[in-house]
Design a protein around this motif. Structure first.
Motif, mmCIF file in Angstrom:
data_model
loop_
_atom_site.group_PDB
_atom_site.id
_atom_site.type_symbol
_atom_site.label_atom_id
_atom_site.label_comp_id
_atom_site.label_asym_id
_atom_site.label_seq_id
_atom_site.Cartn_x
_atom_site.Cartn_y
_atom_site.Cartn_z
ATOM 1 N N THR A 68 -28.500 -8.118 4.183
ATOM 2 C CA THR A 68 -29.624 -7.519 4.980
ATOM 3 C C THR A 68 -29.583 -7.596 6.900
ATOM 4 N N GLU A 72 -25.547 -4.975 6.972
ATOM 5 C CA GLU A 72 -26.931 -4.086 8.048
ATOM 6 C C GLU A 72 -25.608 -4.417 9.543
ATOM 7 N N LEU A 97 -22.901 -1.904 9.214
ATOM 8 C CA LEU A 97 -22.788 -0.644 9.710
ATOM 9 C C LEU A 97 -23.104 0.491 10.439
ATOM 10 N N ARG A 98 -23.678 -1.162 11.539
ATOM 11 C CA ARG A 98 -24.520 0.000 12.450
ATOM 12 C C ARG A 98 -23.210 0.076 13.635
ATOM 13 N N VAL A 147 -28.961 1.207 -2.559
ATOM 14 C CA VAL A 147 -28.450 0.738 -1.658
ATOM 15 C C VAL A 147 -27.715 1.520 -0.762
ATOM 16 N N HIS A 195 -28.977 4.291 1.780
ATOM 17 C CA HIS A 195 -29.400 3.494 2.867
ATOM 18 C C HIS A 195 -28.355 3.222 3.942
ATOM 19 N N ALA A 196 -26.772 3.265 2.900
ATOM 20 C CA ALA A 196 -25.294 3.036 3.672
ATOM 21 C C ALA A 196 -25.541 4.433 4.392
ATOM 22 N N VAL A 247 -26.446 5.350 6.973
ATOM 23 C CA VAL A 247 -26.817 4.749 8.655
ATOM 24 C C VAL A 247 -25.512 5.636 9.375
#
Length: 507
Positions: free
Chosen positions: A236, A240, A243-244, A259, A262-263, A266
């Motif tokens: 988390t 995260e 990814l960003r 998951v 979500h990945a 993003v």
């Protein structure tokens, strides 16, 4: 990754890989982050405990990274890509280094076997025959690929010389799961490095130890500082941020479908390319003409291998109605006889689940299956509770409807559901009826049927008359909710390179 060495008849059988009983449970030292070729503690000084799944006891600690540590790792990877020799190095030289990695993996085989076993709960016999052997083969295969990262010339209808070149993407973020730490990290890292990229690796928080050991091995083989960086910590937080991060050019992810969605969202907002190898819930179809002894072996291997923590496992068995009662009877005896126990016992076939939360999830699915009318043929309970480990008996459940949760959802444990079918069309429809499409299989002696049904199954890979036959030369990946992109094979390089076209006017 061929798991053909795994026992197929419900017993330990002859040792397929030679003596390995000398591998003892290690006592790993506390581990730091590997950034820019150096070992360093987390900026915050935080650490995380690593648990031995066979005892429930702490075996060591690793650094618990935060965003500041990740920024340092990405910066190191960017410097290594922009200023270092790796991306510009001739493919032949990269190949020599990757081949040295394979040699060192074999030289440190016992260390890797012991580390992976105590970290994941994987039997040492399978660690040696499957995990460590496969990773060495991955680096050998990718060393060959590194020499052929080529483009092509193109004929155009006007006077020109046109050609394409394949170039590395840059900094690759690799996010890997807990169930096959060695294999699923190396499948990304070896291909990314072969293409000339640099990597920031975020291993699963439960199973980080072999990733740190591999960092040692790659450095010893001559991989330059900053080309591989390993940052351990919470998904988390570190996952995260990876990814960003604007300094990461591509993400290679293996994990759950939830998951993964979500990945991908993003990364999509940042227009960042991703490879997604997600969940699975594969069906194994046993037709009436199957070689039953061989088929049962494939069925058992397909759902107990790695304690069922295998995204390409076969947890759904579809059996022709004429064989349904016979197959259930065979499974009842054979599955009950599969040795479950200490991963460091050479006779063990099924070890513990990797953690308490994974074990609790399996328990909950079996409880729900009973409520939905399922009949537990064998298993259905924790075992070896006196050890403090996370053991669950291999479990077979019959008589569930196709909309039962245990049929439609990914359990990710040693649980097999069994359903009857009457026709080939019904079998194919049942096999394709879940949201997943990572793997599928069928057991038949009819070659025409094998080709026909394989063509109708919605899966990234289809096995016929066995299960989990894999090799670094065979691409794998999912369709539907099992993801997209391919790992292994020359196709893997497509995910780690970009194509540039050059057109030169000749007149």
């Amino acid at each position: 990754m061929s798991v053909s060495a795994a026992p197929q008849n419900g017993s330990a059988g002859d040792d397929p890989v030679g003596p390995h009983g000398g591998v003892g449970r290690p006592e790993p030292e506390p581990r730091a982050l590997f950034i820019g070729g150096e070992w360093r503690g987390a900026a915050s000084g935080a650490t995380r405990e690593v648990i031995d799944p066979s005892t429930g006891q702490v075996v060591t600690t690793v650094a618990e990274a935060d965003v500041e540590d990740l920024d340092a790792a990405v910066a190191a990877a960017r410097r290594a890509f922009d200023e270092g020799p790796w991306a510009s190095m001739p493919g032949r030289e990269r190949a020599r280094i990757l081949h040295r990695v394979a040699d060192l993996i074999r030289r440190r085989e016992d260390d890797l076997v012991a580390t992976e076993s105590v970290d994941v709960g994987k039997p040492v016999s399978l660690c040696r025959a499957v995990d460590v052997a496969t990773v060495a083969e991955q680096y050998e295969y990718c060393s060959a690929l590194a020499q052929g990262v080529d483009g092509a010339t193109r004929r155009l209808p006007f006077p020109s010389h046109a050609y394409t070149v394949r170039e590395p993407l840059g900094v690759v973020g690799a996010i890997t799961p807990f169930n096959f730490p060695l294999i699923l990290s190396s499948s990304k890292i070896a291909a990314a490095l072969a293409a000339g990229n640099t990597v920031v690796h975020k291993p699963a928080e439960e199973t980080p130890l072999s990733a740190l050991l591999m960092a040692e091995i790659l450095a010893e083989a001559g991989v330059p500082d900053g080309v591989l960086n390993v940052v351990t910590g919470a998904g988390t937080v570190i996952g995260e941020a990876l990814l960003r991060h604007p300094g990461v050019d591509k993400v290679a992810f293996t994990g759950s479908t939830a998951v993964g969605r979500h990945a991908a969202s993003v990364a999509g907002r940042m227009l960042k390319p991703v490879t997604m190898e997600l969940g699975g819930n594969a069906a194994n179809i046993v037709f009436e003409d199957a070689d039953l002894e061989s088929a049962i072996g494939a069925v058992i291997k397909g759902f107990v291998f790695n304690t069922g923590q295998f995204c390409m496992g076969g947890p759904r068995l579809l059996v022709h109605r004429s064989l349904y009662d016979t197959v259930l009877g065979i499974l009842e005896g054979a599955v009950a006889g599969v040795p479950v126990g200490d991963p460091f016992d050479p006779a063990t076939v099924v070890g513990p689940m990797t953690g308490e939360r994974h074990l609790a999830k399996v328990e909950e699915y079996v409880r729900i299956a009973r409520e939905e009318g399922g009949r537990v043929i064998t298993g259905g309970a924790r075992v070896h509770e006196e050890t403090g480990g996370f053991y669950y008996a291999p479990t077979v459940i019959a008589d569930l409807s196709n909309d039962a949760r245990a049929v439609q959802e990914e359990i990710f444990g040693p649980v097999l559901t069994v359903q009857p079918f009457d026709t080939e069309d019904e079998a194919v429809a049942l096999a394709n009826s879940t949201p997943y499409g990572l793997a599928s299989g069928l057991q038949t002696q009819n070659l025409t049927r094998a080709h026909r049904v394989a063509g109708r199954l919605k899966a990234g890979i289809v096995w016929v008359n066995d299960w989990a036959m894999l090799d670094p030369a065979i691409p794998f990946g999912g369709v539907k909710q099992s993801g997209y992109g391919r790992e292994y094979g020359p196709e893997a390089l497509e995910a780690y390179t970009k194509v540039k076209s050059v057109v030169i006017k000749l007149t």
